[in-house]
Scaffold this active site. Sequence first.
Site, PDB file in Angstrom:
ATOM      1  N   ASN A 128      44.257  86.013   7.951  1.00  0.00           N
ATOM      2  CA  ASN A 128      43.959  85.769   6.581  1.00  0.00           C
ATOM      3  C   ASN A 128      43.983  84.016   6.489  1.00  0.00           C
ATOM      4  O   ASN A 128      44.424  83.262   7.009  1.00  0.00           O
ATOM      5  CB  ASN A 128      45.147  86.131   5.623  1.00  0.00           C
ATOM      6  CG  ASN A 128      44.993  85.880   4.233  1.00  0.00           C
ATOM      7  OD1 ASN A 128      43.867  86.095   3.905  1.00  0.00           O
ATOM      8  ND2 ASN A 128      45.781  85.209   3.507  1.00  0.00           N
ATOM      9  N   HIS A 130      44.042  81.295   3.488  1.00  0.00           N
ATOM     10  CA  HIS A 130      44.757  81.035   2.350  1.00  0.00           C
ATOM     11  C   HIS A 130      44.365  79.530   1.801  1.00  0.00           C
ATOM     12  O   HIS A 130      44.674  78.699   2.542  1.00  0.00           O
ATOM     13  CB  HIS A 130      46.206  81.436   2.404  1.00  0.00           C
ATOM     14  CG  HIS A 130      46.823  81.164   0.971  1.00  0.00           C
ATOM     15  ND1 HIS A 130      47.013  82.143  -0.032  1.00  0.00           N
ATOM     16  CD2 HIS A 130      47.722  80.424   0.365  1.00  0.00           C
ATOM     17  CE1 HIS A 130      47.611  81.601  -0.898  1.00  0.00           C
ATOM     18  NE2 HIS A 130      48.259  80.590  -0.648  1.00  0.00           N
ATOM     19  N   SER A 157      45.389  77.244   5.046  1.00  0.00           N
ATOM     20  CA  SER A 157      45.897  77.882   6.222  1.00  0.00           C
ATOM     21  C   SER A 157      45.281  79.036   6.746  1.00  0.00           C
ATOM     22  O   SER A 157      44.896  80.053   5.927  1.00  0.00           O
ATOM     23  CB  SER A 157      47.474  78.117   5.794  1.00  0.00           C
ATOM     24  OG  SER A 157      48.098  77.017   5.229  1.00  0.00           O
ATOM     25  N   ASP A 166      51.024  86.523   1.970  1.00  0.00           N
ATOM     26  CA  ASP A 166      50.719  84.978   2.432  1.00  0.00           C
ATOM     27  C   ASP A 166      51.818  84.478   3.280  1.00  0.00           C
ATOM     28  O   ASP A 166      52.160  83.333   3.472  1.00  0.00           O
ATOM     29  CB  ASP A 166      50.403  83.979   1.307  1.00  0.00           C
ATOM     30  CG  ASP A 166      49.326  84.627   0.324  1.00  0.00           C
ATOM     31  OD1 ASP A 166      48.130  85.144   1.165  1.00  0.00           O
ATOM     32  OD2 ASP A 166      49.301  84.682  -0.881  1.00  0.00           O
TER      33      ASP A 166
HETATM   34  C1  GRF Z   1      39.097  81.371  -0.389  1.00  0.00           C
HETATM   35  O1  GRF Z   1      39.688  80.358  -1.105  1.00  0.00           O
HETATM   36  C2  GRF Z   1      40.076  81.931   0.467  1.00  0.00           C
HETATM   37  O2  GRF Z   1      41.018  80.787   0.952  1.00  0.00           O
HETATM   38  C3  GRF Z   1      40.967  82.747  -0.578  1.00  0.00           C
HETATM   39  O3  GRF Z   1      40.126  83.566  -1.371  1.00  0.00           O
HETATM   40  C4  GRF Z   1      38.754  82.559  -1.424  1.00  0.00           C
HETATM   41  C5  GRF Z   1      37.619  83.122  -0.927  1.00  0.00           C
HETATM   42  O4  GRF Z   1      36.546  82.571  -1.007  1.00  0.00           O
HETATM   43  N1  GRF Z   1      41.718  83.534   0.221  1.00  0.00           N
HETATM   44  P1  GRF Z   1      35.084  83.188  -0.501  1.00  0.00           P
HETATM   45  O5  GRF Z   1      34.995  84.647  -1.107  1.00  0.00           O
HETATM   46  O6  GRF Z   1      35.304  83.360   0.910  1.00  0.00           O
HETATM   47  O7  GRF Z   1      33.956  82.339  -1.021  1.00  0.00           O
END
Ligand code: GRF
Length: 238
Positions: A128, A130, A157, A166
């Site tokens: 994932n 985050h 991360s 997370d």
């Molecule tokens: C990103 O900030 C990611 O870290 C978080 O959700 C957002 C997704 O953005 N988990 P995208 O859909 O990849 O543009």
Amino acid sequence: MLAGGEPVDFDALPIARRSSPILRVAVLASGRGSNLQALIDAQRAGTLPVEIVLVASDKAQAPALRRAEDAGIATLALDPKSYASRAAFDADLFARVAGHEPALIVLAGFMRILDPTALAPWVGRIVNIHPSLLPKYRGLHTHRRALEAGDATHGTSVHFVDAELDGGPLLAQAEIPVLAGDTPDLLAERLLVQEHRLLVACVAEIAAGRVALVDSRVRRDGVPLGAPLRLRADGSLA
Ligand code: GRF
């Protein structure tokens, strides 16, 4: 390869590299899909030796699905409201994802908590991204929370996923300074550039068989990480 003096059996690693030269990747995304796009672009540029075999979403209207279609990638949209429970939704989702035989699942903005039973068979094969320097700021509104806390730096991360939101062992991080006048939106915009670079670097390391989760620990070249890897200016991890 030696890990603290112990021989490592690479065939026993969760992501077996010998069955296929190209890592089969499924991406789960709920929204915009810019991280997905970063993977697609890197794959097309020849810098990421993976095949994205499926993009799945819990939102039929997610722009991520349109990006996948434009790239000729198979898509799947399932509506959680059509299922009796989270567990039923996740069981069906992961069963369908498994049908595409990915070696790795990437959660790229997949905005759902996962059912532990559905997740269990994938632990070690699911990561994932985050937008915070975990373990700081799990959950939502990470940029606002970093600003409110007066943090001098913020970051993103990539971690292996476990049943904790997370949570899960950290693979790598990228850090940016918080600037005077930053708003949550400005911070998010600057961080997103680093998210894209970090995610591509992490998936590349997994695809190369360098990084894996073994015995609940992230190992690189067989050696357990003492701390998350850091993204360098040249896009590599150290
Ligand atoms: C990103 O900030 C990611 O870290 C978080 O959700 C957002 C997704 O953005 N988990 P995208 O859909 O990849 O543009």
